[in-house]
Design a protein around this motif. Sequence first.
Motif, short mmCIF file in Angstrom:
data_model
loop_
_atom_site.label_atom_id
_atom_site.label_comp_id
_atom_site.label_asym_id
_atom_site.label_seq_id
_atom_site.Cartn_x
_atom_site.Cartn_y
_atom_site.Cartn_z
N ASN A 48 -18.24 13.14 -6.75
CA ASN A 48 -16.88 12.70 -7.05
C ASN A 48 -16.02 12.69 -5.79
N ARG A 49 -16.15 13.76 -4.99
CA ARG A 49 -15.38 13.83 -3.74
C ARG A 49 -15.80 12.72 -2.79
N THR A 50 -17.12 12.50 -2.69
CA THR A 50 -17.61 11.46 -1.79
C THR A 50 -17.07 10.10 -2.17
N ILE A 51 -17.14 9.77 -3.46
CA ILE A 51 -16.65 8.46 -3.91
C ILE A 51 -15.15 8.32 -3.68
N ASN A 52 -14.39 9.38 -3.94
CA ASN A 52 -12.95 9.33 -3.69
C ASN A 52 -12.66 9.12 -2.21
N GLU A 53 -13.39 9.86 -1.37
CA GLU A 53 -13.19 9.74 0.08
C GLU A 53 -13.54 8.34 0.56
N GLN A 54 -14.64 7.79 0.06
CA GLN A 54 -15.07 6.46 0.49
C GLN A 54 -14.14 5.37 -0.03
N GLN A 55 -13.59 5.58 -1.22
CA GLN A 55 -12.57 4.65 -1.74
C GLN A 55 -11.38 4.62 -0.79
N ASP A 56 -10.95 5.78 -0.35
CA ASP A 56 -9.81 5.86 0.56
C ASP A 56 -10.12 5.17 1.88
N VAL A 57 -11.36 5.34 2.37
CA VAL A 57 -11.77 4.68 3.61
C VAL A 57 -11.66 3.17 3.46
N ILE A 58 -12.16 2.65 2.32
CA ILE A 58 -12.13 1.21 2.07
C ILE A 58 -10.70 0.69 1.97
N VAL A 59 -9.90 1.36 1.15
CA VAL A 59 -8.52 0.91 0.95
C VAL A 59 -7.73 0.98 2.25
N ASN A 60 -7.90 2.07 2.99
CA ASN A 60 -7.16 2.22 4.25
C ASN A 60 -7.58 1.17 5.28
N SER A 61 -8.87 0.85 5.31
CA SER A 61 -9.34 -0.14 6.28
C SER A 61 -8.80 -1.54 5.95
N ILE A 62 -8.69 -1.84 4.66
CA ILE A 62 -8.13 -3.14 4.25
C ILE A 62 -6.63 -3.17 4.53
N GLU A 63 -5.94 -2.09 4.18
CA GLU A 63 -4.51 -2.03 4.44
C GLU A 63 -4.22 -2.03 5.93
N ASP A 64 -5.17 -1.53 6.71
CA ASP A 64 -4.99 -1.51 8.16
C ASP A 64 -4.93 -2.93 8.73
N VAL A 65 -5.64 -3.86 8.09
CA VAL A 65 -5.57 -5.26 8.52
C VAL A 65 -4.15 -5.78 8.33
N THR A 66 -3.55 -5.46 7.19
CA THR A 66 -2.16 -5.87 6.92
C THR A 66 -1.21 -5.24 7.95
N ARG A 67 -1.41 -3.96 8.22
CA ARG A 67 -0.56 -3.29 9.22
C ARG A 67 -0.74 -3.94 10.59
N TYR A 68 -1.97 -4.30 10.91
CA TYR A 68 -2.27 -4.91 12.20
C TYR A 68 -1.58 -6.28 12.31
N ILE A 69 -1.61 -7.04 11.22
CA ILE A 69 -0.94 -8.35 11.22
C ILE A 69 0.56 -8.17 11.41
N ASN A 70 1.14 -7.20 10.71
CA ASN A 70 2.58 -6.94 10.83
C ASN A 70 2.96 -6.58 12.25
N ALA A 71 2.16 -5.71 12.87
CA ALA A 71 2.44 -5.31 14.26
C ALA A 71 2.32 -6.50 15.21
N SER A 72 1.34 -7.35 14.95
CA SER A 72 1.13 -8.53 15.80
C SER A 72 2.28 -9.51 15.65
N LEU A 73 2.73 -9.71 14.41
CA LEU A 73 3.85 -10.62 14.16
C LEU A 73 5.14 -10.08 14.78
N ALA A 74 5.29 -8.75 14.76
CA ALA A 74 6.49 -8.15 15.37
C ALA A 74 6.54 -8.46 16.85
N GLY A 75 5.35 -8.51 17.47
CA GLY A 75 5.30 -8.85 18.89
C GLY A 75 5.76 -10.27 19.14
N LEU A 76 5.44 -11.16 18.22
CA LEU A 76 5.89 -12.56 18.35
C LEU A 76 7.39 -12.68 18.13
N TRP A 77 7.92 -11.87 17.20
CA TRP A 77 9.36 -11.92 16.92
C TRP A 77 10.17 -11.59 18.19
#
Length: 268
Positions: free
Chosen positions: A48-77
Amino acid sequence: MKCSITAVVLLSIASQIHCIDWYTFTEQVYGGIQTGLSQLNSAAADLNRTINEQQDVIVNSIEDVTRYINASLAGLWSRYPTFKLTTDQLYDTTYYTTYVRDVSENYRKSVTNNVMIPAQDIVRNILSTMVNFYSSTFNTCSEQKAMSLSQASASVGRLKDCLSMAHPFARGLASTVKSLMEYAKAGVQVVIDQQKVCSLSSRNCTNKYFADLPDQLNKIISAIADLSSLPYAFVNTGGPINKGCVKLISLDVQDILQNIANQMSACQ
């Protein structure tokens, strides 16, 4: 008369000894079952702990793409104040993160049920063999054979190994998604860097770049949704392997219990 009294005393002592062994035997069997179930619960908690931890890894890595795009766009602004594109205007990745959690949750339930339901059958078989021992002729031979019921090879706790086998598939999914999200971020960087090909004096080039930018970024984001089949590449593999493990151990324990029962029966 004296001999008869002595015989009664000896029989009484023998009966007391057997009575003590009887309860010791019962305590050992029940204790073994409790230990085995405890091992199963511990293994299930680890999974249960492993699956929860791996879920968080997946979600964070996907959300990190969004954060990366936001940071990149801020540079263009900062260089082009009139340009105000944000990720709110791009495709949303919430669907995929929710989807991954649902698939992981189904995997957790499936693997746990694959183990816990057959575990009940093993416990019933152990108790059934113990009850048969009570109804048999109690002697030194049957006692020795019956004590085998508490051996590790006949324990329901052996099924914990099947839960442990589920870990690599949960980790594999997370590490694969995380790796692919790194490629997505690299793709975002390539798209952002394209702006550098436009000269400061080339308005047409710059306008074209910013006009195409939302579509370019959306292509990268939509590629994340295309990964919807990826979880099943791991779950559809891990599930049958887990079920096969349970079947093998269940059959092995069943044969061990039957062998013990046969040996006790031979003592009559």
